[in-house]
Design a protein around this motif. Structure first.
Motif, short mmCIF file in Angstrom:
data_model
loop_
_atom_site.label_atom_id
_atom_site.label_comp_id
_atom_site.label_asym_id
_atom_site.label_seq_id
_atom_site.Cartn_x
_atom_site.Cartn_y
_atom_site.Cartn_z
N GLU A 102 -35.55 48.14 -8.25
CA GLU A 102 -34.48 49.24 -7.85
C GLU A 102 -32.83 48.09 -8.18
O GLU A 102 -32.20 49.06 -8.28
CB GLU A 102 -34.16 48.69 -6.17
CG GLU A 102 -36.21 49.88 -5.74
CD GLU A 102 -35.27 49.75 -3.83
OE1 GLU A 102 -33.87 49.02 -3.74
OE2 GLU A 102 -36.33 50.19 -3.59
N ASN A 103 -32.84 47.12 -8.25
CA ASN A 103 -32.06 46.48 -9.16
C ASN A 103 -32.52 45.25 -10.26
O ASN A 103 -33.50 45.21 -10.71
CB ASN A 103 -31.09 45.26 -8.00
CG ASN A 103 -30.71 46.73 -7.04
OD1 ASN A 103 -30.23 47.61 -6.83
ND2 ASN A 103 -31.32 46.09 -5.56
N ASP A 104 -31.15 45.19 -10.81
CA ASP A 104 -31.74 44.02 -11.81
C ASP A 104 -32.31 42.88 -11.47
O ASP A 104 -32.80 42.75 -10.45
CB ASP A 104 -30.61 43.51 -12.48
CG ASP A 104 -29.58 44.25 -13.23
OD1 ASP A 104 -30.12 45.77 -13.48
OD2 ASP A 104 -28.46 44.04 -13.66
N ALA A 150 -32.65 47.70 -14.03
CA ALA A 150 -33.34 48.85 -13.01
C ALA A 150 -33.23 49.69 -13.39
O ALA A 150 -33.29 49.59 -14.10
CB ALA A 150 -30.88 48.31 -11.98
N SER A 181 -36.82 40.42 -7.31
CA SER A 181 -35.17 41.17 -7.78
C SER A 181 -35.25 41.62 -6.59
O SER A 181 -35.50 41.56 -5.50
CB SER A 181 -35.64 42.93 -8.32
OG SER A 181 -35.10 43.56 -7.99
N MET A 212 -24.55 44.63 -1.44
CA MET A 212 -24.34 45.03 -2.26
C MET A 212 -23.53 46.19 -1.67
O MET A 212 -23.65 47.02 -0.25
CB MET A 212 -25.33 45.67 -2.91
CG MET A 212 -25.25 46.73 -4.02
SD MET A 212 -25.88 47.78 -5.24
CE MET A 212 -27.20 46.84 -5.33
N THR A 231 -21.35 43.27 -5.90
CA THR A 231 -21.72 42.51 -4.83
C THR A 231 -21.39 41.15 -4.57
O THR A 231 -20.57 40.28 -5.27
CB THR A 231 -23.16 42.05 -5.45
OG1 THR A 231 -23.40 41.30 -6.98
CG2 THR A 231 -24.35 43.29 -6.00
#
Length: 267
Positions: A102-104, A150, A181, A212, A231
């Motif tokens: 979903e995210n880096d 992501a 992650s 975030m 973030t």
């Protein structure tokens, strides 16, 4: 002159005055009102350590020269995995893993190779691009780490064998694959008529927590896409913020005056 869109996406999102239980969210926008989305982030980890002596169905294994678990050589525990085709010339053995984050994220794994130096190789690829190539019989277990943006990615561990001869174990070993992650555990939405928005105890902001944030504009019945997200991490409850008063001396030296005080407004 500049022509603005009827309902432009908010931009220049910033977070400042971060405390244990609050922060100030600011942005530039030309909308009737705004929706501020806040997501609480937690670290999620996916691990493949092969300690059940199997290669899980998450992986796609080479059909001609499949990888297999082994206890002969491993980084930790009892088992690792090794490439197939040992002793076979002109072959490639692949172990593929497709992941969506979903995210880096950060991917790490331990690997070693035992092969004919500079002819037979252990390789690692992300989305078809080679990231690692090692060969030889003196290689030791080494950890490798890579950033994943992501989205969805194809990861391939590959052993490549040339047309003749074999040295060492003639294979590529891999163990302890980890993908870490940030994932959203809690979502909160706030309505604001203008920037900035002050988050505090009343908005359920927790200390030492990573969030975030992103903002979208509302114009009547129309909504924009969300802005770029950023973030931030709130402070520890015991953190004290001191306010210093002072004055400029000779135009370029700032001199403190009196004793610093604790800013009670942000504690």
């Amino acid at each position: 002159f500049t022509t603005l869109l009827a309902c432009p996406i908010p931009f220049d999102l910033t977070v400042s005055e971060i405390t244990a239980n609050g922060a100030t969210i600011a942005w530039t926008g030309y909308n009737d009102s705004y929706n501020v989305w806040l997501g609480q982030l937690e670290m999620a980890s996916t691990n493949f350590d092969f300690e059940d002596n199997t290669i899980s169905a998450d992986f796609t294994n080479s059909t001609s020269y499949p990888w297999a678990t082994t206890s002969n050589d491993k980084h930790s525990g009892t088992y690792s995995v090794k490439s197939g085709g040992t002793g076979t010339n002109s072959m490639t053995s692949d172990l593929k893993l497709e992941v969506t984050v979903e995210n880096d994220a950060i991917l790490s794994f331990w690997a070693k190779v035992s092969s004919k130096s500079n002819w037979d190789y252990g390789r690692f690829l992300i989305d078809g691009t080679q990231q690692l190539q090692i060969s030889g019989t003196s290689h030791i277990w080494t950890q490798y780490s890579y950033d994943l943006e992501a989205g969805t990615h194809t990861l391939i561990w590959r052993y490549y064998k040339d047309s003749s001869n074999s040295h060492g174990d003639d294979c590529f070993y891999v163990d302890d694959i980890t993908i870490e992650s940030d994932v959203v555990s809690t979502e909160m939405n706030y309505t604001a008529t203008e920037s900035p928005l002050l988050l505090n105890d009343a908005t359920n902001i927790l200390p030492q927590t990573t969030y975030m944030v992103k903002v979208k504009g509302i114009c009547g019945d129309e909504e924009t896409e969300y802005s770029e997200s950023i973030t931030f991490t709130t402070l520890d409850e015991n953190t004290k913020i001191f306010v210093f008063e002072g004055e400029w001396s000779n135009g370029d030296n700032w001199v403190p005056v009196g004793v610093p005080t604790i800013d009670e407004n942000v504690i």
